[in-house]
Design a protein around this motif. Structure first.
Motif, PDB file in Angstrom:
ATOM      1  N   LEU B 283      29.801 -23.795   5.909  1.00  0.00           N
ATOM      2  CA  LEU B 283      28.751 -24.758   5.588  1.00  0.00           C
ATOM      3  C   LEU B 283      28.260 -25.555   6.784  1.00  0.00           C
ATOM      4  O   LEU B 283      27.321 -26.339   6.653  1.00  0.00           O
ATOM      5  CB  LEU B 283      29.268 -25.751   4.531  1.00  0.00           C
ATOM      6  N   GLN B 284      28.883 -25.394   7.957  1.00  0.00           N
ATOM      7  CA  GLN B 284      28.572 -26.305   9.060  1.00  0.00           C
ATOM      8  C   GLN B 284      27.263 -25.948   9.755  1.00  0.00           C
ATOM      9  O   GLN B 284      26.894 -24.782   9.851  1.00  0.00           O
ATOM     10  CB  GLN B 284      29.700 -26.296  10.089  1.00  0.00           C
ATOM     11  N   SER B 285      26.584 -26.996  10.286  1.00  0.00           N
ATOM     12  CA  SER B 285      25.374 -26.732  11.058  1.00  0.00           C
ATOM     13  C   SER B 285      25.527 -27.202  12.497  1.00  0.00           C
ATOM     14  O   SER B 285      24.765 -26.796  13.362  1.00  0.00           O
ATOM     15  CB  SER B 285      24.182 -27.430  10.408  1.00  0.00           C
ATOM     16  N   ASN B 286      26.541 -28.060  12.764  1.00  0.00           N
ATOM     17  CA  ASN B 286      26.766 -28.525  14.131  1.00  0.00           C
ATOM     18  C   ASN B 286      27.744 -27.580  14.825  1.00  0.00           C
ATOM     19  O   ASN B 286      28.792 -27.251  14.269  1.00  0.00           O
ATOM     20  CB  ASN B 286      27.335 -29.948  14.070  1.00  0.00           C
ATOM     21  N   ASP B 348      21.382 -23.606  15.060  1.00  0.00           N
ATOM     22  CA  ASP B 348      20.115 -22.892  15.210  1.00  0.00           C
ATOM     23  C   ASP B 348      19.392 -23.251  16.513  1.00  0.00           C
ATOM     24  O   ASP B 348      18.335 -22.694  16.806  1.00  0.00           O
ATOM     25  CB  ASP B 348      19.195 -23.084  13.994  1.00  0.00           C
ATOM     26  N   SER B 349      19.986 -24.158  17.318  1.00  0.00           N
ATOM     27  CA  SER B 349      19.378 -24.392  18.625  1.00  0.00           C
ATOM     28  C   SER B 349      19.740 -23.271  19.599  1.00  0.00           C
ATOM     29  O   SER B 349      19.223 -23.212  20.705  1.00  0.00           O
ATOM     30  CB  SER B 349      19.825 -25.735  19.189  1.00  0.00           C
ATOM     31  N   MET B 350      20.625 -22.368  19.182  1.00  0.00           N
ATOM     32  CA  MET B 350      20.967 -21.230  20.054  1.00  0.00           C
ATOM     33  C   MET B 350      20.017 -20.059  19.844  1.00  0.00           C
ATOM     34  O   MET B 350      20.231 -18.965  20.390  1.00  0.00           O
ATOM     35  CB  MET B 350      22.395 -20.763  19.780  1.00  0.00           C
ATOM     36  N   LYS B 351      19.014 -20.294  19.024  1.00  0.00           N
ATOM     37  CA  LYS B 351      17.996 -19.274  18.743  1.00  0.00           C
ATOM     38  C   LYS B 351      17.559 -18.490  19.978  1.00  0.00           C
ATOM     39  O   LYS B 351      17.180 -19.076  20.992  1.00  0.00           O
ATOM     40  CB  LYS B 351      16.762 -20.011  18.210  1.00  0.00           C
ATOM     41  N   GLY B 352      17.553 -17.171  19.878  1.00  0.00           N
ATOM     42  CA  GLY B 352      16.954 -16.340  20.922  1.00  0.00           C
ATOM     43  C   GLY B 352      17.658 -16.390  22.257  1.00  0.00           C
ATOM     44  O   GLY B 352      17.054 -16.098  23.280  1.00  0.00           O
ATOM     45  N   LEU B 353      18.938 -16.740  22.265  1.00  0.00           N
ATOM     46  CA  LEU B 353      19.663 -16.795  23.539  1.00  0.00           C
ATOM     47  C   LEU B 353      19.733 -15.409  24.183  1.00  0.00           C
ATOM     48  O   LEU B 353      19.771 -15.285  25.405  1.00  0.00           O
ATOM     49  CB  LEU B 353      21.078 -17.344  23.311  1.00  0.00           C
ATOM     50  N   SER B 354      19.711 -14.350  23.358  1.00  0.00           N
ATOM     51  CA  SER B 354      19.827 -13.001  23.910  1.00  0.00           C
ATOM     52  C   SER B 354      18.595 -12.633  24.732  1.00  0.00           C
ATOM     53  O   SER B 354      18.654 -11.741  25.569  1.00  0.00           O
ATOM     54  CB  SER B 354      20.010 -11.983  22.791  1.00  0.00           C
ATOM     55  N   ILE B 355      17.462 -13.314  24.475  1.00  0.00           N
ATOM     56  CA  ILE B 355      16.265 -13.011  25.259  1.00  0.00           C
ATOM     57  C   ILE B 355      16.204 -13.875  26.511  1.00  0.00           C
ATOM     58  O   ILE B 355      15.913 -13.380  27.600  1.00  0.00           O
ATOM     59  CB  ILE B 355      15.010 -13.212  24.381  1.00  0.00           C
ATOM     60  N   THR B 356      16.567 -15.171  26.372  1.00  0.00           N
ATOM     61  CA  THR B 356      16.509 -16.037  27.551  1.00  0.00           C
ATOM     62  C   THR B 356      17.688 -15.774  28.481  1.00  0.00           C
ATOM     63  O   THR B 356      17.525 -15.737  29.692  1.00  0.00           O
ATOM     64  CB  THR B 356      16.490 -17.514  27.134  1.00  0.00           C
ATOM     65  N   ASN B 357      18.890 -15.612  27.940  1.00  0.00           N
ATOM     66  CA  ASN B 357      20.079 -15.362  28.766  1.00  0.00           C
ATOM     67  C   ASN B 357      20.887 -14.211  28.181  1.00  0.00           C
ATOM     68  O   ASN B 357      21.887 -14.436  27.496  1.00  0.00           O
ATOM     69  CB  ASN B 357      20.984 -16.596  28.809  1.00  0.00           C
ATOM     70  N   PRO B 358      20.505 -12.962  28.428  1.00  0.00           N
ATOM     71  CA  PRO B 358      21.194 -11.844  27.760  1.00  0.00           C
ATOM     72  C   PRO B 358      22.689 -11.793  28.029  1.00  0.00           C
ATOM     73  O   PRO B 358      23.486 -11.548  27.110  1.00  0.00           O
ATOM     74  CB  PRO B 358      20.495 -10.599  28.328  1.00  0.00           C
ATOM     75  N   LEU B 359      23.098 -12.090  29.272  1.00  0.00           N
ATOM     76  CA  LEU B 359      24.529 -11.976  29.585  1.00  0.00           C
ATOM     77  C   LEU B 359      25.351 -13.042  28.870  1.00  0.00           C
ATOM     78  O   LEU B 359      26.427 -12.763  28.338  1.00  0.00           O
ATOM     79  CB  LEU B 359      24.745 -12.077  31.098  1.00  0.00           C
ATOM     80  N   LEU B 360      24.824 -14.285  28.859  1.00  0.00           N
ATOM     81  CA  LEU B 360      25.541 -15.362  28.162  1.00  0.00           C
ATOM     82  C   LEU B 360      25.681 -15.028  26.685  1.00  0.00           C
ATOM     83  O   LEU B 360      26.745 -15.222  26.086  1.00  0.00           O
ATOM     84  CB  LEU B 360      24.793 -16.688  28.316  1.00  0.00           C
TER      85      LEU B 360
END
Lengths: 100, 477
Positions: B283-286, B348-360
């Motif tokens: 249930l967590q969002s943080n 949900d602030s990690m949205k799209g991390l695979s596009i901005t930082n693929p390795l991370l």
């Protein structure tokens, strides 16, 4: 005699638990925890006296417990002073800023 | 020589403080390097000692083979935490931490407490070093001096002090039952009876607070969320490892044979801890609160090692602890970078991390899969050994519960992977900067979380050491 002393420490310990569960003021809560630690320290001294009178281990440990309890409360009060400056209240039941 | 790792750590802590006083005006980013060098030096000295065991101070301080593994776990955890904490002292960081030298010194003092903890052989030094490991953590939690940080720290302190009071009362009862302070003497004098069960219950409760077992876990989500992110990382691994170390010393060394009659309690605690941790994590969002519940459920797996006092149990537990430390810190390295550069903590602030930082994003995914226990990774191997230990103890239902819980945990770890890989990034999101030290830490942790399961050397070595350790316990009259 041992029985009475153990009963005393048990009573103190229980009062401490009751205080931790019911106190609204953060300082009161710290004092209740202090009561519990001191109950445990009494236990140590009493057992030292009646179970192993030839040693001083229990008494030594009681002294360490006092020092550590003081250190614990010191850090607690420092955090509390910092919190009190921000929110002007020491009521633990109103510490709900972290619920989501 | 036996105390060398501890002495190096204490010395480094003071060195950092003094160097900060001397070079007060300069920007002291190299202080972290000194702290890391100290941890590495302590690690090397512990590694050199690996074959050596012995006693100091009249048997109050003893080095044994399993203790050295615990020390290695603490040192790895602290070293990796120090590497990622550079991010939080960066002047560009959102939620910048101040007082770097003091931060490092307090962290190292906590580490020295943990190192002394596994070596202590009497109740006094056990209790004192446990407090030395814990009290600095309260201060670290409050380090960012915001309202949430203080609130988390106060809850942690109140619960931690309550736990240590329970623990101390239990130790007092043990002293009263036997009249000895030395763990070896208590172990040989201990006899089963109602008072022993009361003491064991109080000690389990006290250790449960440190280990975040479920009825005693209330502080963890708040403290983890309020604490500065590097401290959250440290709490989730080092403080938990310290809890496991205390439990290990008490349960294996002290209770030994009596432990099997306590296994029902352990089984119930493990079930409740896994289930509640997992269900609430969904249930967590943080992000940090989420990792807190994930850490709670992991504690449920770890205590499966206390179902009996065989060499296998101890091996599985120590091995899983090592795996958990590197895997969790790999995930936290990415989280620390993310939180300190974007200032946002929502999942949900990690949205799209695979596009901005693929390795991370890849490293984060590997770490999360490791925590969930996907086969080629070390997390799977560790869980497999723990579950087989539970099966060997006859708790087949517990294995079922644990397997179901692993599946549930996969669901919520995948929620983050989904945000990173499926959701598109918010337009104009700048990629995260990856600077030197945190990147090194992340690589070490990720590689560790992959090879620990594939290379059998670690497990075999821990296994051999535990068998030898238990044999040496049995020889004591």
């Amino acid at each position: 005699m041992l029985f009475h002393w153990v009963l005393l420490s048990l009573a103190l310990f229980s009062v401490g638990i009751y205080g931790v569960l019911t106190r609204r003021n953060a300082v009161g809560l710290l004092i209740s925890v202090e009561l519990m630690l001191n109950a445990a320290a009494i236990n140590l001294v009493v057992f030292n006296r009646y179970v192993a009178p030839a040693q001083v281990d229990g008494q030594v440990m009681a002294i360490f417990v006092m020092a550590l309890a003081a250190a614990e409360v010191l850090v607690g009060m420092a955090i509390l002073v910092m919190l009190f400056r921000k929110r002007k209240s020491a009521d633990v039941t109103k510490m709900m800023g972290l619920r989501h | 020589m036996l105390m060398l790792p501890e002495l190096i750590i204490v010395f480094t802590a003071f060195l950092v403080l003094i160097l900060d006083l001397i070079f007060l005006k300069k920007k002291n980013t190299w202080l972290v390097m000194i702290a890391i060098a100290g941890v590495v030096a302590a690690g090397i000295s512990a590694f050199v000692l690996f074959e050596q065991t012995g006693e100091l101070l009249g048997g109050r301080f003893a080095v044994d083979s399993v203790g050295l593994w615990f020390k290695l776990i603490f040192l790895v955890a602290t070293g990796l935490t120090l590497m990622m904490s550079v991010e939080a002292f960066d002047v560009r960081a959102k939620g910048l931490l101040t007082h770097q030298a003091e931060f490092l010194a307090v962290l190292l003092f906590s580490l020295s407490g943990m190192l002394f903890l596994v070596s202590s052989r009497d109740l006094i030094s056990l209790y004192v070093s446990l407090e030395l490991a814990t009290i600095p953590l309260f201060a670290l939690t409050a380090w960012s001096r915001t309202e949430v940080s203080g609130e988390g720290a106060f809850k942690y302190l109140a619960m931690g002090a309550l736990g240590s009071a329970f623990f101390l009362y239990g130790l007092g009862l043990l002293f009263g039952l036997t009249g000895h302070m030395s763990l070896v003497e208590i172990a040989s004098a201990l006899q089963t009876g109602p008072a022993l069960f009361l003491a064991a219950g109080l000690i389990t409760a006290g250790v449960g607070f440190k280990l975040t077992l479920v009825p005693f876990h209330m502080w963890a989500p708040d403290a983890y969320q309020g604490a500065p992110t590097p401290v959250t990382a440290f709490l989730s691994v080092a403080s938990k490892a310290a809890g496991v170390a205390v439990a290990f010393v008490i349960f294996y060394r002290l209770f030994g044979e009596h432990l099997s009659s306590w296994s029902g309690v352990v089984a119930v605690l493990a079930t409740v801890t896994m289930t509640v941790g997992n269900l609430v994590a969904v249930l967590q969002s943080n992000l940090k609160r989420f990792m807190a519940y994930s850490a709670i459920s992991q504690a449920g797996y770890i205590i499966l090692g206390f179902l009996g006092n065989d060499a296998q149990n101890a091996t599985a537990m120590v091995f899983y602890m090592l795996v958990y430390v590197v895997t969790n810190l790999a995930a936290f390295s990415v989280i620390v970078m993310h939180v300190h550069q974007t200032g946002r903590e929502e999942i949900d602030s990690m949205k799209g991390l695979s596009i901005t930082n693929p390795l991370l994003a890849l490293a984060m995914m590997v770490a999360l899969f490791g925590l969930a226990g996907i086969p080629p990774l070390a997390g799977f191997v560790g869980k497999f050994f723990l579950f087989s230990v539970a099966a060997k103890a006859g708790y087949y239902w517990l294995v079922g519960v644990a397997a179901v819980n692993s599946t549930v945990s996969l669901y919520y770890y995948l929620r983050i992977v989904r945000q990173m890989y499926i959701e598109p990034p918010v337009a104009g999101t700048a990629p995260l900067r990856v600077s030197g030290l945190p990147a090194v830490g992340l690589v070490i942790a990720t590689v560790g979380s992959m090879i620990l399961g594939v290379v059998p050397v670690f497990y075999e070595r821990i296994g051999a050491d535990t068998i030898q350790w238990l044999a040496s316990l049995a020889r004591v009259p």
